[in-house]
Structure formats: structure tokens, C-alpha cells
Scaffold this active site. Structure first.
Site, PDB file in Angstrom:
ATOM      1  N   PRO A 307      28.919 -19.356  29.880  1.00  0.00           N
ATOM      2  CA  PRO A 307      30.275 -19.619  29.393  1.00  0.00           C
ATOM      3  C   PRO A 307      30.286 -20.146  27.958  1.00  0.00           C
ATOM      4  CG  PRO A 307      29.533 -21.398  30.823  1.00  0.00           C
ATOM      5  CD  PRO A 307      28.461 -20.338  30.868  1.00  0.00           C
ATOM      6  N   GLY A 308      31.225 -19.690  27.185  1.00  0.00           N
ATOM      7  CA  GLY A 308      31.382 -20.209  25.824  1.00  0.00           C
ATOM      8  C   GLY A 308      32.769 -20.824  25.701  1.00  0.00           C
ATOM      9  N   ARG A 346      41.626 -15.762  14.656  1.00  0.00           N
ATOM     10  CA  ARG A 346      41.929 -15.062  15.908  1.00  0.00           C
ATOM     11  C   ARG A 346      43.322 -14.414  15.930  1.00  0.00           C
ATOM     12  NH1 ARG A 346      42.001 -16.846  20.455  1.00  0.00           N
ATOM     13  NH2 ARG A 346      40.840 -15.192  21.494  1.00  0.00           N
ATOM     14  N   TYR A 350      42.909 -10.637  16.691  1.00  0.00           N
ATOM     15  CA  TYR A 350      43.179 -10.184  18.077  1.00  0.00           C
ATOM     16  C   TYR A 350      44.636 -10.371  18.492  1.00  0.00           C
ATOM     17  CZ  TYR A 350      38.201 -11.592  18.141  1.00  0.00           C
ATOM     18  OH  TYR A 350      36.880 -11.810  17.863  1.00  0.00           O
ATOM     19  N   CYS A 378      46.309 -15.541   0.759  1.00  0.00           N
ATOM     20  CA  CYS A 378      47.042 -14.500   0.054  1.00  0.00           C
ATOM     21  C   CYS A 378      47.052 -13.226   0.865  1.00  0.00           C
ATOM     22  CB  CYS A 378      46.362 -14.251  -1.282  1.00  0.00           C
ATOM     23  SG  CYS A 378      47.387 -14.830  -2.580  1.00  0.00           S
TER      24      CYS A 378
HETATM   25  N1  LLP Z   1      27.247 -14.103  26.654  1.00  0.00           N
HETATM   26  C1  LLP Z   1      27.285 -13.075  25.805  1.00  0.00           C
HETATM   27  C2  LLP Z   1      26.161 -12.151  25.756  1.00  0.00           C
HETATM   28  C3  LLP Z   1      28.391 -12.898  24.973  1.00  0.00           C
HETATM   29  O1  LLP Z   1      28.406 -11.870  24.138  1.00  0.00           O
HETATM   30  C4  LLP Z   1      29.467 -13.815  25.031  1.00  0.00           C
HETATM   31  C5  LLP Z   1      30.613 -13.648  24.147  1.00  0.00           C
HETATM   32  C6  LLP Z   1      29.382 -14.883  25.918  1.00  0.00           C
HETATM   33  C7  LLP Z   1      28.261 -14.995  26.728  1.00  0.00           C
HETATM   34  C8  LLP Z   1      30.452 -15.935  26.032  1.00  0.00           C
HETATM   35  O2  LLP Z   1      31.673 -15.424  26.449  1.00  0.00           O
HETATM   36  P1  LLP Z   1      32.902 -16.412  26.713  1.00  0.00           P
HETATM   37  O3  LLP Z   1      32.546 -17.264  27.913  1.00  0.00           O
HETATM   38  O4  LLP Z   1      33.092 -17.236  25.511  1.00  0.00           O
HETATM   39  O5  LLP Z   1      34.034 -15.527  26.985  1.00  0.00           O
HETATM   40  N2  LLP Z   1      35.416 -13.783  19.122  1.00  0.00           N
HETATM   41  C9  LLP Z   1      36.094 -13.442  20.366  1.00  0.00           C
HETATM   42  C10 LLP Z   1      35.191 -13.620  21.547  1.00  0.00           C
HETATM   43  C11 LLP Z   1      33.930 -12.806  21.450  1.00  0.00           C
HETATM   44  C12 LLP Z   1      33.005 -13.061  22.599  1.00  0.00           C
HETATM   45  C13 LLP Z   1      31.669 -12.516  22.293  1.00  0.00           C
HETATM   46  N3  LLP Z   1      30.724 -12.708  23.323  1.00  0.00           N
HETATM   47  C14 LLP Z   1      37.357 -14.281  20.494  1.00  0.00           C
HETATM   48  O6  LLP Z   1      37.639 -15.073  19.610  1.00  0.00           O
HETATM   49  O7  LLP Z   1      38.103 -14.126  21.454  1.00  0.00           O
END
Ligand code: LLP
Length: 455
Positions: A307-308, A346, A350, A378
Site C-alpha cells: 500500500p502507498g 494530480r 488525473y 502560468c
Molecule cells: N506497488 C506498485 C508496483 C505500484 O506501482 C504502486 C503504485 C503501488 C504498489 C502503490 O499503489 P497505491 O497503494 O498507492 O495505490 N500517481 C498516481 C498513482 C500511481 C500509482 C503507481 N503505482 C496518483 O497520483 O494517483
């Protein structure tokens, strides 16, 4: 009273931080001003400037603990939640997740270094990437960090490096399960048409190829299907598919000990969002893996997830100061703030939505009006909110935007040569700086004017 404000007033917080818009410690002081972590936001801005990223330690720790607790509850085998550091990478974040006994996933030498220097033990770090450089691979191997092989190019280089070092390496492979999930197409990664990982149809060839290497030992399988996902079914399916990949690998003589289902659990940015809780998500993944292993009589692998966003997003807010107003009669009123797409790319990338309130009138008690909140860059598209209802506000007032802990700081830029904001950590009425504010001078650090241009 609008809905999101009543949420703050009634303080109906879920134990699962990703289901809340606000950090758990959000409050309103006796003067009617917003506080987080027991700190008055007005005071923080006086001390640390604006725009300002704030991280709430209690919310952060609660998210980490929720992952650990649910894995212990639902998965009878060994398990490890791994923080996806791309969401927000810093020495502090590395240190915090490791103090909560989480591992960490990194995708570059920079993220690896930040993890190691922040105190994450190397055996709890995994290294991803669809185009790792030789230098990055060597760095990972020298530091005993497990590499997740994304493609044949990776595999060949790992084989070469392990041969040169005369060292056996345990590897994981990333595969693309072909699962569609409903999220923005840029953050969907598990479908067949993805730049990441090996397609299922390629696995047999891959398993044979790994068997023929001298130094590589395949011990783990990884997949990640996307981000900001609200459905549970894709991850239930993923658990089943991955166990079937373990079976396939076994058939080719590979004993898989570790299974990493990636991240992806969504968070509540606005009242319309209703993600599952961390507990529900872990329960789904754990039972799916457990039941499929039981059915096929396979020894339970170590279950990892990455999780991120759901670890750090809700813990973070961004504070902006209101500058100019521009009223276009009959159309809209623009309100401009002192940050924008450089500290939060973001919305423009997105079309993401957020929730926000005034720091000196969080409940919107004064008469309300709709504003389009624009950044200072800008670029006409630099708009943080197309429509935001706020109480009476004026130049100099502060706006707090919620849910900005993930993919804001980590995706920030210096567009228009705007320095990055500072980040402060708040807890129990104390504030500590964890990332210093950049200055315009800092931005000149890497510019070089060759001598012949200097008169
Ligand atoms: N593991 C891998 C291999 C990933 O590529 C990612 C996210 C995660 C874990 C974590 O995913 P999460 O739990 O955060 O959903 N910049 C985009 C999100 C890109 C996510 C990329 N990979 C945004 O701002 O929504």
C-alpha cells in the site's frame, strides 16, 4: 451545512484512515480555527511559511498498524505489509514505516537510498521498475535488496551481474494478471496492455528460462493491478490467479515462498468516495490466497502487499494562502492561491477531486460562495478546484486541502521555478520540520553558465 463539513463537525471517524477525509486528529479550537495534531494551523504557517505540507503522525501510524493487525488477523501464514514509497518518499517516511515494522518498496536508486538511510532493514526492501539501470541493479544487489524482475532485459542483466559477483540471487517476478479495474487509465497497471511485467502467456517460457540460469533462484511472485481502487473483487481474483501461478511455477520446478499482491486500495478524497476499509481489503486478499492454497494443497506463501496511498494520503494536508480574486460576472469567481500544479499535479494530470475548507472558518459558518481555486502557475489548466464552496474569505486567509499526503510531494516539480514547500510533522501539539522549504537560490544549484557566457 454541506455534507463534508458536517462530517468534520460530527467527527465520525472510521478506524481505517483511508475511509476518512480528515486526519484523525483534526479539530476546531475555541476560536473556531482548524487544528491538526493539536497544532493551530495559523501558527504553523506563521512559523514555517506557505504553502505548507503537514503530516499527522497519529493517522500515519494508525494506517500502518491497521495493515499489520489485519494481516495478523486474517492470514495464518507469515506476512509483511510493504510501504510503496513512491507515494511519499523521505527519510522520515522510511523511518516511520520501519518503526511500525513495515517493509518498503522502491523504484529508483533515490528511493532505495532514502529507505536505507531512513533505517529500513535491507531484507525488508524490494526493488521494482520496468527500466532499471545497471547502476541501480548493482546498487540493489550490493545492498542485499531483493529485485523484482519486470522483463527479460532485467533477467539477463541480473544473470550477468550474479555471474560476475559469483553470487546466487533470489528473485521475484512481476506478472500482469489481465485484471481490469475501474480507475484512471494512467494508474491502471494490471491489464494485458501494460508496460509492466510479464503477461500470463509468457510465464511458461520465463519459468524455463529462469531454470536455465546458473545463479538465479525464483522465490517470489508479484503483481499490482492499479491504484485508487474501490472494488474488492479485482483483488479477490488476483489472489486466486497468483496462487495458480505458484502452481504453474511449481510444475516447472520453482518453489515460490513469497507472494506480493501489490497495493491499490483507494482512499476517500470527497464525500462521494466510499473505499473499503483496510481490514476489508486485507480480509479479501488473505482469504482468497488462503482458500486457493488450501484447495490446491499448497504451503502458504509469505503474503506481502504494497500500500502507498492508503498509508499516507489521509495523514497529509496542504495549506495555501489566498491571494487574488477575479470575478467574471455571471460565470465564476477565481480565487488564486500561492501554490498549485507544482505541489499538487494530480488535478491537472488525473482530474482528481479533493475536499478543502478555510482554516479560520472550517465549518463554513459565514455566508458561502462558490469559487474556482486556481494555482499560481502560468497555465490556464492550473486549477485545484473547479468549484469549491467556502465561507467568507479574503486575501491572506488560509485554505486547507485534505488527502494530499500521497502523490503530491513525491510528484511535485519546480515548474515556473517555484520552490517546493516544507513538510512539518504534527503530533500532540508539537510540530517538527521533516522537509525543509526550498528557496529560489536552491533552484540555481544545478544550473551552469559556461565561462564564455560570463562577461
Ligand atoms: N506497488 C506498485 C508496483 C505500484 O506501482 C504502486 C503504485 C503501488 C504498489 C502503490 O499503489 P497505491 O497503494 O498507492 O495505490 N500517481 C498516481 C498513482 C500511481 C500509482 C503507481 N503505482 C496518483 O497520483 O494517483
Amino acid at each position: 451545512m454541506n455534507e463534508k463539513i458536517s462530517f468534520l463537525k460530527n467527527k465520525v471517524y472510521s478506524d481505517s484512515p483511508n475511509k476518512n477525509i480528515f486526519p484523525i486528529t483534526t479539530n476546531i479550537d475555541k476560536n473556531g480555527n482548524l487544528t491538526i495534531g493539536g497544532c493551530c494551523i495559523n501558527d504553523l504557517v506563521k512559523r514555517y511559511g506557505s504553502p505548507l505540507y503537514i503530516l499527522d503522525e497519529i493517522t500515519l501510524r494508525n494506517s500502518c498498524k491497521a495493515y499489520k493487525k489485519s494481516l495478523d488477523k486474517y492470514y495464518p501464514g507469515d506476512s509483511l505489509p510493504i510501504y510503496a514509497s513512491k507515494a511519499n518518499s523521505s527519510l522520515f517516511m522510511s523511518n516511520l514505516v520501519s518503526s511500525e515494522e513495515l517493509g518498503l518498496d522502491a523504484v529508483s536508486e533515490g528511493e532505495l537510498l532514502t529507505a536505507l538511510k531512513g533505517g529500513v532493514p535491507n531484507e525488508k526492501i524490494v526493488f521494482h521498475g520496468n527500466n532499471k539501470s545497471d547502476r541501480e541493479i548493482a546498487f540493489a544487489i550490493q545492498n542485499n535488496i531483493k529485485v523484482i524482475v519486470d522483463n527479460i532485459h532485467d533477467l539477463k542483466r541480473l544473470e550477468r551481474i550474479s555471474e560476475t559477483l559469483d553470487r546466487n540471487l533470489e528473485i521475484m517476478i512481476r506478472f500482469t494478471p489481465g485484471i481490469e479495474c475501474h480507475t484512471h487509465e494512467y494508474i491502471r497497471t494490471g491489464s494485458f496492455d501494460s508496460k509492466f511485467g510479464f503477461g500470463i502467456e509468457y510465464l511458461e517460457t520465463l519459468f524455463k528460462a529462469i531454470k536455465e540460469t546458473k545463479f538465479l533462484n525464483l522465490t517470489g511472485i508479484h503483481a499490482h493491478i492499479g491504484s485508487q481502487i474501490f472494488e474488492l473483487d479485482p483483488h479477490k481474483d488476483l489472489g486466486e490467479i497468483m496462487v495458480n501461478v505458484i502452481l504453474k511455477a511449481k510444475y516447472h520446478g520453482h518453489i515460490i515462498k513469497e507472494l506480493n499482491v501489490g497495493g491499490g486500495l483507494g482512499i476517500k478524497y470527497t464525500e462521494d468516495d466510499d473505499p473499503p476499509s483496510i481490514d476489508e481489503w486485507i480480509k479479501t486478499v488473505s482469504l482468497s490466497v488462503y482458500n486457493t492454497c488450501k484447495k490446491n494443497n499448497i504451503k502458504l506463501p509469505k503474503l506481502m502487499c504494497e500500500p502507498g496511498r492508503s498509508i499516507v494520503s489521509t495523514a497529509g494536508v496542504t495549506i495555501y494562502t489566498i491571494g487574488s480574486f477575479k470575478e467574471i460576472p455571471g460565470i465564476r469567481t477565481y480565487l488564486s492561491v500561492d501554490g498549485g500544479m507544482s505541489d499538487n499535479p494530480r488535478p491537472i494530470t488525473y482530474q482528481s477531486s479533493y475536499s478543502a475548507c478555510l482554516v479560520n472558518d472550517p465549518l463554513g459558518n459565514s455566508s458561502k460562495k462558490r469559487y474556482t481555486v486556481a494555482g499560481k502557475h502560468c497555465e490556464s489548466g492550473d486549477v485545484l478546484f473547479k468549484e469549491l464552496e467556502l465561507g467568507q474569505c479574503a486575501t491572506g486567509d488560509l485554505i486547507c486541502v485534505f488527502g494530499t499526503g500521497a502523490y503530491n510531494n513525491s510528484m511535485s516539480s519546480n515548474y515556473n521555478r517555484i520552490p517546493k514547500p516544507a513538510t512539518v510533522l504534527v503530533n500532540n501539539g508539537e510540530a517538527e520540520i521533516i522537509q525543509k522549504r526550498e528557496s529560489p537560490d536552491d533552484l540555481l544549484k544545478y544550473d551552469v553558465l559556461p565561462d564564455r557566457f560570463i562577461k
